[in-house]
Every structure is written in structure tokens, then in C-alpha cells.
Design a protein around this motif. Structure first.
Motif, mmCIF file in Angstrom:
data_model
loop_
_atom_site.group_PDB
_atom_site.id
_atom_site.type_symbol
_atom_site.label_atom_id
_atom_site.label_comp_id
_atom_site.label_asym_id
_atom_site.label_seq_id
_atom_site.Cartn_x
_atom_site.Cartn_y
_atom_site.Cartn_z
ATOM 1 N N GLU A 1 1.207 -1.447 0.002
ATOM 2 C CA GLU A 1 -0.351 -0.122 -0.013
ATOM 3 C C GLU A 1 0.919 1.150 -0.283
ATOM 4 O O GLU A 1 2.147 1.123 0.267
ATOM 5 N N LYS B 1 -13.469 -2.823 -6.120
ATOM 6 C CA LYS B 1 -12.203 -2.837 -5.388
ATOM 7 C C LYS B 1 -12.124 -3.609 -3.829
ATOM 8 O O LYS B 1 -13.230 -3.610 -3.594
ATOM 9 N N CYS B 2 -10.947 -4.020 -3.831
ATOM 10 C CA CYS B 2 -11.444 -5.282 -3.073
ATOM 11 C C CYS B 2 -10.010 -4.741 -2.126
ATOM 12 O O CYS B 2 -8.532 -5.577 -2.089
ATOM 13 N N ASP B 3 -9.793 -3.436 -0.958
ATOM 14 C CA ASP B 3 -8.344 -3.012 -0.819
ATOM 15 C C ASP B 3 -8.018 -3.494 0.729
ATOM 16 O O ASP B 3 -9.418 -3.566 1.176
ATOM 17 N N GLY B 4 -7.446 -3.273 1.276
ATOM 18 C CA GLY B 4 -6.952 -3.185 2.363
ATOM 19 C C GLY B 4 -7.436 -4.423 3.359
ATOM 20 O O GLY B 4 -7.309 -4.562 4.751
ATOM 21 N N CYS C 1 -16.620 -6.289 -1.297
ATOM 22 C CA CYS C 1 -15.925 -5.007 -2.267
ATOM 23 C C CYS C 1 -16.580 -3.848 -2.653
ATOM 24 O O CYS C 1 -17.726 -4.134 -1.863
ATOM 25 N N SER D 1 -5.225 -8.032 5.045
ATOM 26 C CA SER D 1 -4.164 -8.607 5.036
ATOM 27 C C SER D 1 -4.216 -9.668 5.254
ATOM 28 O O SER D 1 -5.148 -10.340 5.193
ATOM 29 N N GLU E 1 3.749 -0.343 -2.606
ATOM 30 C CA GLU E 1 2.500 -1.608 -3.472
ATOM 31 C C GLU E 1 2.830 -2.005 -5.282
ATOM 32 O O GLU E 1 3.645 -1.067 -6.315
ATOM 33 N N ASN F 1 -4.795 -6.528 -2.578
ATOM 34 C CA ASN F 1 -5.147 -5.443 -3.197
ATOM 35 C C ASN F 1 -5.692 -6.784 -4.658
ATOM 36 O O ASN F 1 -4.888 -7.033 -5.150
ATOM 37 N N PRO G 1 0.032 -6.184 2.664
ATOM 38 C CA PRO G 1 -1.628 -5.567 2.772
ATOM 39 C C PRO G 1 -1.568 -6.541 1.510
ATOM 40 O O PRO G 1 -0.708 -6.412 0.501
ATOM 41 N N SER H 1 1.354 -9.390 7.722
ATOM 42 C CA SER H 1 0.423 -8.052 7.804
ATOM 43 C C SER H 1 0.402 -7.289 6.230
ATOM 44 O O SER H 1 0.316 -6.420 6.183
#
Length: 248
Positions: free
Chosen positions: A140, A220-223, A237, A225, A144, A196, A194, A192
Motif C-alpha cells: 500500500e 475494488k477489494c483493498d486493505g 468489495c 491483510s 504497492e 489488493n 496488504p 500483515s
């Protein structure tokens, strides 16, 4: 004998009228004419009233048309009860992850398998999807790193249907900045890291046998872990439609 002296003729003063002359022989003076004005000075009352009538008719027609659209939209919503499609990550697996430092730089080797679940919750509507590009990346902010993009062929989602899209991406000997490689390796070891996932496609709607145009959609399917994904926590998402409407 001498002739008698001639009497001088007296001239009539201006405006003198002979009382013995007949009335018919008097001069007739026509009444003075009104000055002719140019067309720009003519009255515009008729044109103004005609323009106002046209403006009123247009406003009335527009209001009636708008009212019909609102009524049709309300009937459509009550009858079909439309719902947006649902997207969420069904599973995510990292089958390979290796960061190697060499004299000429830092390289990343990674392979992932993603299952993106798509739902059509509608009972009277069909969704049509164009070719879907799914991109997976790690990290991130400033570190990224993209792993690649896979294209899923176009498909159709009937009423009350669910479909799972299997997407595989890999990065072989991908050159990354040394600092980025160190962060990716440290976050991967601590679970941990990230993750995406982003899908870009076009969606059309089928209603009563009619197919309505395609609209660009970004999912978008972000964040997420690695620890969440390994524990089975698959968040929903976010759907971005027309670049201004965000829907969870």
C-alpha cells in the motif's frame, strides 16, 4: 385734352379673402400627414405575446414529460425491485512468495490464486458482464507492487444466481526497489501484508427480454491483510460506477 391720372392698384395683404368670391373657388388645404415611422418603432405586442405562449407550452410539455418519467421509474422500481450486484473475495491463496537480493537488484517471485464471487440478488433482472480484467497487487502507499492482470471472458448472470471467478496471477523475477522488497518480505512474514484485488468490467441489465446498455464498473477489494485472508475473513468489495458513485 390730357388723360386722367391712373390710380395705383392696391395690393391685397397676405391672408386676404375676397368676400365676393364663391366658396367653391376657395383653396382646399389637405390635413397634415402623420410622419411615417421606421419598422423598428412599430409595436411588438403581437410578437411578445406569441413568444410567451410558446414558452408556456414548452414548460408545460417539459413538466408533463418529467412527470411521466417519474411515474415510470416508480412503477419500474416497485415491480422489479432492482438490487445492485454483489462482489466479495471468496478465497485468496499465495502459493509462492520469495524476495531475493542479487548484486544487480532485488527481485520478487510470487503466485496467487483468487476466487471472486459475484451475486445477482434480483428475481426479475439479468446481469450481462463484458470481459473482466482482474488485477492483484501487494502493499500500500508508496510500496504497492502489481503482480499482473488476468482477463475473464464475458458472462451472463441469470436471476438469483451466484458465480465464482477464478483468477491466477504471478510475478516472475520482477525487479523492485530494495526498500520495497524489504517491506514486502517483512509484512509477509508477519502476516500483515496488504493484498489488493481490483476488477474492471462493463455491466448491462436484462429486463423482460430487453437488454439495456452497458455501464463501466470498477470493483475494488483493498486493505485486506494476509492474516485476515488466512482466517477466512473475506470483506465485501466497493463498487465504483461512473467514477462518482461508490457503493459497498
Amino acid at each position: 385734352m390730357s388723360e386722367p391720372p391712373v390710380k395705383p392698384v392696391l395690393q391685397k395683404p397676405p391672408g386676404y379673402k375676397d368676400p365676393n368670391s364663391p366658396a367653391g373657388q376657395r383653396r382646399f388645404r389637405p390635413p397634415p400627414r402623420k410622419p411615417v415611422l421606421p419598422p423598428s418603432f412599430h409595436s411588438k405586442k403581437r410578437k411578445t405575446s406569441y413568444g410567451r405562449a410558446c414558452c408556456c407550452c414548452f414548460c408545460i410539455f417539459f413538466l408533463i414529460f418529467l412527470l411521466l418519467i417519474l411515474i415510470c421509474g416508480a412503477v419500474f422500481y416497485l415491480w422489479f425491485d432492482p438490487k445492485l450486484p454483489g462482489f466479495h473475495i471468496q478465497s485468496f491463496r499465495i502459493s509462492r512468495f520469495n524476495v531475493t537480493k542479487r548484486p544487480d537488484g532485488t527481485y520478487l517471485d510470487a503466485r496467487t490464486t483468487t476466487r471472486l464471487e459475484v451475486k445477482n440478488p434480483n428475481g426479475k433482472m439479468t446481469y450481462y458482464y463484458g470481459d473482466t480484467e482482474v488485477e492483484v497487487s501487494f502493499g500500500e502507499g508508496g510500496y504497492e507492487t502489481e503482480l499482473g492482470t488476468t482477463t475473464v471472458p464475458a458472462f451472463t448472470m441469470p436471476e438469483k444466481n451466484t458465480r465464482s471467478l477464478r483468477v491466477e496471477t504471478k510475478a516472475s523475477n520482477k525487479l523492485v526497489v530494495d526498500e520495497v522488497g524489504n517491506k514486502l518480505r517483512a509484512r509477509y512474514r508477519s502476516k500483515s501484508l496488504p493484498v489488493n484485488v481490483e476488477a474492471r468490467t462493463k455491466v448491462g441489465v436484462g429486463v423482460a427480454g430487453l437488454k439495456i446498455g452497458m455501464v463501466g464498473v470498477t470493483v475494488k477489494c483493498d486493505g485486506m491483510s494476509k492474516k485476515q485472508l488466512d482466517g477466512g475473513d473475506m470483506p465485501k468489495c466497493v463498487i465504483n460506477m461512473l467514477k462518482w458513485l461508490n457503493i459497498h
